[in-house]
Design a protein around this motif. Sequence first.
Motif, PDB file in Angstrom:
ATOM      1  N   ILE A   1       1.691   8.924  -6.521  1.00 59.59           N
ATOM      2  CA  ILE A   1       1.870  10.359  -6.338  1.00 59.59           C
ATOM      3  C   ILE A   1       3.134  10.839  -7.023  1.00 59.59           C
ATOM      4  O   ILE A   1       3.172  11.905  -7.632  1.00 59.59           O
ATOM      5  CB  ILE A   1       1.980  10.678  -4.842  1.00 59.59           C
ATOM      6  CG1 ILE A   1       0.673  10.403  -4.142  1.00 59.59           C
ATOM      7  CG2 ILE A   1       2.384  12.099  -4.610  1.00 59.59           C
ATOM      8  CD1 ILE A   1      -0.350  11.414  -4.444  1.00 59.59           C
ATOM      9  N   LEU A   2       4.204  10.080  -6.914  1.00 57.51           N
ATOM     10  CA  LEU A   2       5.494  10.590  -7.354  1.00 57.51           C
ATOM     11  C   LEU A   2       5.788  10.301  -8.803  1.00 57.51           C
ATOM     12  O   LEU A   2       6.425  11.086  -9.472  1.00 57.51           O
ATOM     13  CB  LEU A   2       6.616   9.976  -6.509  1.00 57.51           C
ATOM     14  CG  LEU A   2       6.616  10.361  -5.036  1.00 57.51           C
ATOM     15  CD1 LEU A   2       7.667   9.572  -4.303  1.00 57.51           C
ATOM     16  CD2 LEU A   2       6.911  11.824  -4.875  1.00 57.51           C
ATOM     17  N   VAL A   3       5.368   9.168  -9.304  1.00 54.18           N
ATOM     18  CA  VAL A   3       5.842   8.743 -10.616  1.00 54.18           C
ATOM     19  C   VAL A   3       4.797   8.940 -11.707  1.00 54.18           C
ATOM     20  O   VAL A   3       5.133   9.354 -12.813  1.00 54.18           O
ATOM     21  CB  VAL A   3       6.282   7.266 -10.544  1.00 54.18           C
ATOM     22  CG1 VAL A   3       6.764   6.783 -11.875  1.00 54.18           C
ATOM     23  CG2 VAL A   3       7.400   7.135  -9.543  1.00 54.18           C
TER      24      VAL A   3
ATOM     25  N   ALA B   1       5.639  11.585   1.443  1.00 54.64           N
ATOM     26  CA  ALA B   1       5.881  11.693   0.005  1.00 54.64           C
ATOM     27  C   ALA B   1       5.010  12.816  -0.514  1.00 54.64           C
ATOM     28  O   ALA B   1       3.823  12.868  -0.219  1.00 54.64           O
ATOM     29  CB  ALA B   1       5.504  10.390  -0.690  1.00 54.64           C
TER      30      ALA B   1
ATOM     31  N   HIS C   1       2.785   8.925   5.629  1.00 56.82           N
ATOM     32  CA  HIS C   1       2.416   7.549   5.956  1.00 56.82           C
ATOM     33  C   HIS C   1       2.513   7.256   7.430  1.00 56.82           C
ATOM     34  O   HIS C   1       1.824   6.387   7.941  1.00 56.82           O
ATOM     35  CB  HIS C   1       3.303   6.578   5.181  1.00 56.82           C
ATOM     36  CG  HIS C   1       3.038   6.618   3.719  1.00 56.82           C
ATOM     37  ND1 HIS C   1       1.899   6.123   3.151  1.00 56.82           N
ATOM     38  CD2 HIS C   1       3.760   7.117   2.693  1.00 56.82           C
ATOM     39  CE1 HIS C   1       1.930   6.295   1.846  1.00 56.82           C
ATOM     40  NE2 HIS C   1       3.049   6.898   1.547  1.00 56.82           N
TER      41      HIS C   1
ATOM     42  N   VAL D   1       7.074  19.416 -12.790  1.00 60.20           N
ATOM     43  CA  VAL D   1       6.692  18.411 -11.799  1.00 60.20           C
ATOM     44  C   VAL D   1       7.791  18.348 -10.751  1.00 60.20           C
ATOM     45  O   VAL D   1       8.960  18.234 -11.081  1.00 60.20           O
ATOM     46  CB  VAL D   1       6.557  17.007 -12.437  1.00 60.20           C
ATOM     47  CG1 VAL D   1       5.969  16.043 -11.452  1.00 60.20           C
ATOM     48  CG2 VAL D   1       5.734  17.072 -13.684  1.00 60.20           C
TER      49      VAL D   1
ATOM     50  N   LEU E   1       1.432  12.851   1.144  1.00 59.83           N
ATOM     51  CA  LEU E   1       1.022  11.682   1.915  1.00 59.83           C
ATOM     52  C   LEU E   1       1.974  11.521   3.077  1.00 59.83           C
ATOM     53  O   LEU E   1       3.169  11.390   2.871  1.00 59.83           O
ATOM     54  CB  LEU E   1       1.116  10.412   1.064  1.00 59.83           C
ATOM     55  CG  LEU E   1       0.453  10.367  -0.287  1.00 59.83           C
ATOM     56  CD1 LEU E   1       0.837   9.091  -0.972  1.00 59.83           C
ATOM     57  CD2 LEU E   1      -1.024  10.428  -0.141  1.00 59.83           C
TER      58      LEU E   1
ATOM     59  N   TYR F   1      13.083  15.424  -6.806  1.00 62.39           N
ATOM     60  CA  TYR F   1      13.407  15.691  -8.200  1.00 62.39           C
ATOM     61  C   TYR F   1      12.607  16.895  -8.669  1.00 62.39           C
ATOM     62  O   TYR F   1      11.585  17.251  -8.086  1.00 62.39           O
ATOM     63  CB  TYR F   1      13.122  14.472  -9.074  1.00 62.39           C
ATOM     64  CG  TYR F   1      11.667  14.098  -9.172  1.00 62.39           C
ATOM     65  CD1 TYR F   1      11.147  13.107  -8.370  1.00 62.39           C
ATOM     66  CD2 TYR F   1      10.818  14.733 -10.069  1.00 62.39           C
ATOM     67  CE1 TYR F   1       9.819  12.767  -8.449  1.00 62.39           C
ATOM     68  CE2 TYR F   1       9.497  14.396 -10.151  1.00 62.39           C
ATOM     69  CZ  TYR F   1       9.002  13.405  -9.342  1.00 62.39           C
ATOM     70  OH  TYR F   1       7.685  13.060  -9.423  1.00 62.39           O
TER      71      TYR F   1
ATOM     72  N   THR G   1       0.831   3.738  -3.215  1.00 59.01           N
ATOM     73  CA  THR G   1       0.326   5.111  -3.207  1.00 59.01           C
ATOM     74  C   THR G   1       1.438   6.116  -3.449  1.00 59.01           C
ATOM     75  O   THR G   1       1.237   7.115  -4.138  1.00 59.01           O
ATOM     76  CB  THR G   1      -0.390   5.455  -1.887  1.00 59.01           C
ATOM     77  OG1 THR G   1       0.457   5.146  -0.809  1.00 59.01           O
ATOM     78  CG2 THR G   1      -1.686   4.704  -1.774  1.00 59.01           C
ATOM     79  N   SER G   2       2.623   5.850  -2.923  1.00 64.03           N
ATOM     80  CA  SER G   2       3.715   6.788  -3.181  1.00 64.03           C
ATOM     81  C   SER G   2       4.094   6.784  -4.653  1.00 64.03           C
ATOM     82  O   SER G   2       4.402   7.818  -5.237  1.00 64.03           O
ATOM     83  CB  SER G   2       4.930   6.444  -2.335  1.00 64.03           C
ATOM     84  OG  SER G   2       4.596   6.484  -0.981  1.00 64.03           O
TER      85      SER G   2
ATOM     86  N   TRP H   1       0.819  -1.203   0.000  1.00 68.07           N
ATOM     87  CA  TRP H   1       0.000   0.000   0.000  1.00 68.07           C
ATOM     88  C   TRP H   1       0.857   1.257   0.000  1.00 68.07           C
ATOM     89  O   TRP H   1       0.627   2.178  -0.779  1.00 68.07           O
ATOM     90  CB  TRP H   1      -0.922  -0.017   1.225  1.00 68.07           C
ATOM     91  CG  TRP H   1      -1.656   1.246   1.443  1.00 68.07           C
ATOM     92  CD1 TRP H   1      -1.369   2.216   2.337  1.00 68.07           C
ATOM     93  CD2 TRP H   1      -2.807   1.694   0.729  1.00 68.07           C
ATOM     94  NE1 TRP H   1      -2.270   3.241   2.234  1.00 68.07           N
ATOM     95  CE2 TRP H   1      -3.167   2.946   1.256  1.00 68.07           C
ATOM     96  CE3 TRP H   1      -3.576   1.168  -0.305  1.00 68.07           C
ATOM     97  CZ2 TRP H   1      -4.251   3.674   0.794  1.00 68.07           C
ATOM     98  CZ3 TRP H   1      -4.656   1.895  -0.758  1.00 68.07           C
ATOM     99  CH2 TRP H   1      -4.979   3.125  -0.224  1.00 68.07           C
ATOM    100  N   ILE H   2       1.860   1.269   0.870  1.00 68.74           N
ATOM    101  CA  ILE H   2       2.701   2.463   0.965  1.00 68.74           C
ATOM    102  C   ILE H   2       3.445   2.684  -0.345  1.00 68.74           C
ATOM    103  O   ILE H   2       3.486   3.799  -0.878  1.00 68.74           O
ATOM    104  CB  ILE H   2       3.673   2.331   2.150  1.00 68.74           C
ATOM    105  CG1 ILE H   2       2.902   2.430   3.444  1.00 68.74           C
ATOM    106  CG2 ILE H   2       4.748   3.391   2.096  1.00 68.74           C
ATOM    107  CD1 ILE H   2       3.756   2.282   4.659  1.00 68.74           C
TER     108      ILE H   2
ATOM    109  N   PRO I   1       2.288  11.200 -12.332  1.00 67.99           N
ATOM    110  CA  PRO I   1       2.190  12.505 -13.017  1.00 67.99           C
ATOM    111  C   PRO I   1       3.405  12.789 -13.875  1.00 67.99           C
ATOM    112  O   PRO I   1       3.300  13.391 -14.948  1.00 67.99           O
ATOM    113  CB  PRO I   1       2.099  13.514 -11.874  1.00 67.99           C
ATOM    114  CG  PRO I   1       1.689  12.752 -10.697  1.00 67.99           C
ATOM    115  CD  PRO I   1       2.231  11.389 -10.867  1.00 67.99           C
ATOM    116  N   LEU I   2       4.555  12.345 -13.411  1.00 64.85           N
ATOM    117  CA  LEU I   2       5.776  12.572 -14.175  1.00 64.85           C
ATOM    118  C   LEU I   2       5.726  11.854 -15.505  1.00 64.85           C
ATOM    119  O   LEU I   2       6.078  12.416 -16.553  1.00 64.85           O
ATOM    120  CB  LEU I   2       6.949  12.057 -13.343  1.00 64.85           C
ATOM    121  CG  LEU I   2       8.311  12.261 -13.949  1.00 64.85           C
ATOM    122  CD1 LEU I   2       8.557  13.725 -14.073  1.00 64.85           C
ATOM    123  CD2 LEU I   2       9.348  11.626 -13.076  1.00 64.85           C
TER     124      LEU I   2
END
Lengths: 98, 309
Positions: free
Chosen positions: A63-65, B273, B295, B263, B293, B254, A59-60, A55-56, A67-68
């Motif tokens: 969020i992080l990858v 994050a 966690h 971004v 987020l 980044y 979801t990360s 899950w962690i 949209p990029l």
Amino acid sequence: MATNKRTGAGKSGGRDSSILAKIANHEIANKGRRAACDAVYVSKKLLRSTGKAAWIVGTSFLILVVPLLIQAERDQMLGEIELQQASILGPPPPGALQ
Amino acid sequence: MADLLPPLGTAQIDGKTKVDEKVDYSNLPCPVPYEELHREAIMSLKADNFEGLRFDFSKGLNQKFSLSHSVMMGPTEVPSQSPDTTIKIPTAHYEFGANYFDPKLMLIGRLMTDGRLNARVKADLTDRLVLKANGQLSNEPHMSHAMFNFDYMGSDYRAQLQLGNSALIGATYIQSVTPRLSLGGEVFWAGVPRKSGIGYAARYDTDKMVATAQVASTGTIAMNYVQKISEKVSLATDFAYNYLSRDVVASVGYDYILRQSRVRGKIDSNGVASALLEERLSMGLNFLLSAELDHKKKDYKFGFGLTVG
């Protein structure tokens, strides 16, 4: 009588041995049951912690990858369209707006 | 007690030619201002993630004068007693602002619906001396303050004097030691909580990377490193340690600057994050999406906004 005794003795002896067998079986069965319980407990814990970690990480990653990647792909498509337009229209005249 | 770094012999290497050239120690470039020492790292790692709606509209009336309206709606956090729970109170406010930009004078004023007035002035008094003033007036008692900064820019050094309203005095000094390395120090004295502090900072930058380190007597040690991988991409990492309160945080982030969008993402050692996406929908129209987020505390914040003009 003797035969009765013998059969009686045989029967009780047989009953004794079956009872002993039962006891032995019981111990092994207990051990087996305990081992199975432990295995289930450990696998439940493992599943839960793997689930939490998934899950962690999931979801990360979202969020992080994501949209990029989306933006990078749009930028690349924009570059291709510009390239196509440049090849169709030819070089721009000297006073043009870029 | 203010043992600021004495002006060392300065050296300069012309960036283009190789090390064969003799270093000219009298012609160094002017260093970055002390408070902007870590500006590249801040751009990647301290992006302003927000929660809720944010709408900014700015309209230029003149070549020098412009007005801005902005609406912000969303929960704001209130510090609570127990560290586990965070109390969020939904707030909404509108802020009106007026800006005047001149090459020599810059005036910015902001007025919010909760009664706070914020003003900033930046004036070039002479070629080398710049005055910056910053003031905030508020309805609540004891929440108004003002700060004046005098910046002097020398040929290869910068010095700044800071005066604040509740008996706050500070001074910073930064000097270019080589064309790539600059060292600086700061001293401050605050009257209300009778505290004084001293700090040192160093910055090393090349075309491709910037590394800075800061140590202060208030207990913080911060180091960061930014590597520019290409024109569009840069990666940054940051380490902050407070030796008085034993807090340590490390983060990696980044920053992708593409043609139509930007971004920025970051991940933290506190289990946070966060990401910020700014996209240019059309001329002058920017769309913002922010996500954070946490966690560890299971606190998730998302925001979206629009910037016009």
